[in-house]
Scaffold this active site. Structure first.
Site, PDB file in Angstrom:
ATOM      1  N   LEU A  25     -12.112  27.041  -9.084  1.00 23.32           N
ATOM      2  CA  LEU A  25     -11.535  27.028 -10.432  1.00 23.32           C
ATOM      3  C   LEU A  25     -10.040  27.359 -10.426  1.00 23.32           C
ATOM      4  O   LEU A  25      -9.422  27.376 -11.495  1.00 23.32           O
ATOM      5  CB  LEU A  25     -12.282  28.018 -11.323  1.00 23.32           C
ATOM      6  CG  LEU A  25     -13.718  27.621 -11.687  1.00 23.32           C
ATOM      7  CD1 LEU A  25     -14.469  28.811 -12.274  1.00 23.32           C
ATOM      8  CD2 LEU A  25     -13.731  26.445 -12.646  1.00 23.32           C
ATOM      9  N   SER A  26      -9.478  27.603  -9.262  1.00 27.10           N
ATOM     10  CA  SER A  26      -8.050  27.924  -9.185  1.00 27.10           C
ATOM     11  C   SER A  26      -7.160  26.830  -9.777  1.00 27.10           C
ATOM     12  O   SER A  26      -6.160  27.145 -10.433  1.00 27.10           O
ATOM     13  CB  SER A  26      -7.650  28.217  -7.741  1.00 27.10           C
ATOM     14  OG  SER A  26      -8.211  29.442  -7.304  1.00 27.10           O
ATOM     15  N   THR A  70      -8.944  31.031  -0.014  1.00 26.26           N
ATOM     16  CA  THR A  70     -10.274  31.584  -0.191  1.00 26.26           C
ATOM     17  C   THR A  70     -10.983  31.566   1.160  1.00 26.26           C
ATOM     18  O   THR A  70     -10.385  31.243   2.185  1.00 26.26           O
ATOM     19  CB  THR A  70     -11.039  30.797  -1.278  1.00 26.26           C
ATOM     20  OG1 THR A  70     -12.284  31.445  -1.532  1.00 26.26           O
ATOM     21  CG2 THR A  70     -11.265  29.359  -0.876  1.00 26.26           C
ATOM     22  N   LYS A  74      -8.936  33.879   4.885  1.00 32.00           N
ATOM     23  CA  LYS A  74      -8.072  34.965   4.430  1.00 32.00           C
ATOM     24  C   LYS A  74      -7.472  35.775   5.577  1.00 32.00           C
ATOM     25  O   LYS A  74      -6.328  36.231   5.483  1.00 32.00           O
ATOM     26  CB  LYS A  74      -8.830  35.872   3.463  1.00 32.00           C
ATOM     27  CG  LYS A  74      -9.187  35.179   2.150  1.00 32.00           C
ATOM     28  CD  LYS A  74      -9.836  36.131   1.166  1.00 32.00           C
ATOM     29  CE  LYS A  74     -10.178  35.422  -0.135  1.00 32.00           C
ATOM     30  NZ  LYS A  74     -10.746  36.321  -1.151  1.00 32.00           N
ATOM     31  N   ASN A  95      -5.066  36.559   0.366  1.00 31.19           N
ATOM     32  CA  ASN A  95      -5.521  35.415  -0.435  1.00 31.19           C
ATOM     33  C   ASN A  95      -4.339  34.641  -1.015  1.00 31.19           C
ATOM     34  O   ASN A  95      -4.539  33.686  -1.755  1.00 31.19           O
ATOM     35  CB  ASN A  95      -6.436  35.884  -1.569  1.00 31.19           C
ATOM     36  CG  ASN A  95      -5.678  36.563  -2.694  1.00 31.19           C
ATOM     37  OD1 ASN A  95      -4.711  37.298  -2.455  1.00 31.19           O
ATOM     38  ND2 ASN A  95      -6.088  36.344  -3.927  1.00 31.19           N
ATOM     39  N   ASP A 111      -6.286  39.877  -4.473  1.00 26.68           N
ATOM     40  CA  ASP A 111      -7.693  40.214  -4.735  1.00 26.68           C
ATOM     41  C   ASP A 111      -7.809  41.656  -5.234  1.00 26.68           C
ATOM     42  O   ASP A 111      -8.701  41.974  -6.025  1.00 26.68           O
ATOM     43  CB  ASP A 111      -8.524  40.057  -3.463  1.00 26.68           C
ATOM     44  CG  ASP A 111      -8.834  38.608  -3.137  1.00 26.68           C
ATOM     45  OD1 ASP A 111      -8.869  37.786  -4.070  1.00 26.68           O
ATOM     46  OD2 ASP A 111      -9.040  38.297  -1.946  1.00 26.68           O
ATOM     47  N   GLY A 138     -15.537  41.260   2.943  1.00 28.86           N
ATOM     48  CA  GLY A 138     -14.144  41.185   2.537  1.00 28.86           C
ATOM     49  C   GLY A 138     -13.889  41.627   1.114  1.00 28.86           C
ATOM     50  O   GLY A 138     -12.890  42.295   0.833  1.00 28.86           O
TER      51      GLY A 138
END
Length: 286
Positions: A25-26, A70, A74, A95, A111, A138
């Site tokens: 959804l970025s 993602t 990372k 990220n 994050d 993570g």
């Protein structure tokens, strides 16, 4: 970079790297932000594991402003960077990769902002000294850093296999947070939920379901799962009238810092929130 410089330049590029990445959804968040800021930028999904990430980043030109990263890249993102924010070094992962004018790459871990923002805004967290985290991967490590930012001094990791918590414990030592590890199948979840000021579940869908009712007794709960929705934990929290933050809140709040890193401008937070809500059918409150 000044706004006038950006508006007068050619279209710039940004994107999200991951595997899988097709459902990310970025692009919704970044696309809405760039439109609101009047920037004719593109933002694309790039299928890349950790190995391809290194090769891909090394071949990017000056038109690239930055990258969201993602799983599973990372840690590779941190290694490929020329310089990194302290929190990225502490967490051991990044990220966010920012392409600087001199061609170098700067890594950050927004994050941490994602967890902090989710807990404060959606979860209503106002303070405390101890947090409970289910899982030690993570996301759990980023949560430890977020706990430190929120002023907590200690945390408990409830995990299925304690030997897998070694990296989280190393990160906690770097952060300066006191942490103990408990087996998920032996800890009294109900007591833990009420004796800690905040609970964060980083476990995959289904793994936390047997403990949902007990976890819902916490004053503040973050469930990183947001699909499929609602989760049993979300339903349990709603049933007792509790405050719940989700992984969708985390996604929103981590994106603010990325947009600001890439553009040098303040993120249009309300616009990004509304775009994410619309893209997810307003299934969750944001």
């Amino acid at each position: 970079m000044a706004l006038s410089d950006q508006q007068g330049a050619a279209v710039r590029r940004a994107g999200v790297l991951g595997k899988p990445v097709e459902h990310s959804l970025s692009p919704v968040l970044h696309g809405a932000a760039y439109d609101a800021l009047g920037l004719p930028w593109t933002y694309e999904r790039v299928e890349a594991d950790a190995e391809r990430l290194v090769e891909f980043v090394g071949g990017l030109g000056p038109e690239w402003a930055g990258l969201s990263v993602t799983m599973p890249g990372k840690r590779a993102a941190l290694r490929v960077a020329d310089e990194a924010a302290d929190r990225a070094e502490v967490v051991g992962a990044a990220n966010t990769l920012v392409h600087r004018p001199d061609g170098s790459w700067f890594a950050d871990c927004t994050d941490v902002d994602g967890v902090v923002g989710a807990l404060r805004v959606a979860g209503g967290f106002t303070g405390g000294h101890a947090g409970l985290i289910l899982g030690a991967g993570g996301t759990a490590v980023a949560t430890l850093a977020a706990f430190a930012d929120l002023g907590l001094s200690e945390a408990t990791l409830a995990v299925r296999e304690p030997s897998r918590a070694a990296e989280a414990l190393e990160a906690a030592e770097r952060i300066g947070l006191r942490v103990r590890v408990e087996r998920l199948d032996s800890i009294n979840i109900a007591d833990a939920a009420t004796s800690h000021d905040v609970v964060v579940s980083t476990l995959p869908a289904g793994a936390v379901d047997p403990h949902a009712a007990d976890l819902a007794k916490s004053a503040c709960v973050l469930d990183v799962i947001y699909h499929p929705w609602p989760t049993p934990l979300a339903e349990a929290v709603e049933a007792v009238g509790g405050r719940l933050a989700t992984g969708l809140d985390m996604l929103l709040h981590q994106a603010f810092g990325q947009v600001e890193h890439f553009t040098g401008l303040e993120a249009p937070r309300a616009t990004m929130r509304d775009a994410l809500a619309a893209a997810t059918g307003h299934a969750l409150p944001l």
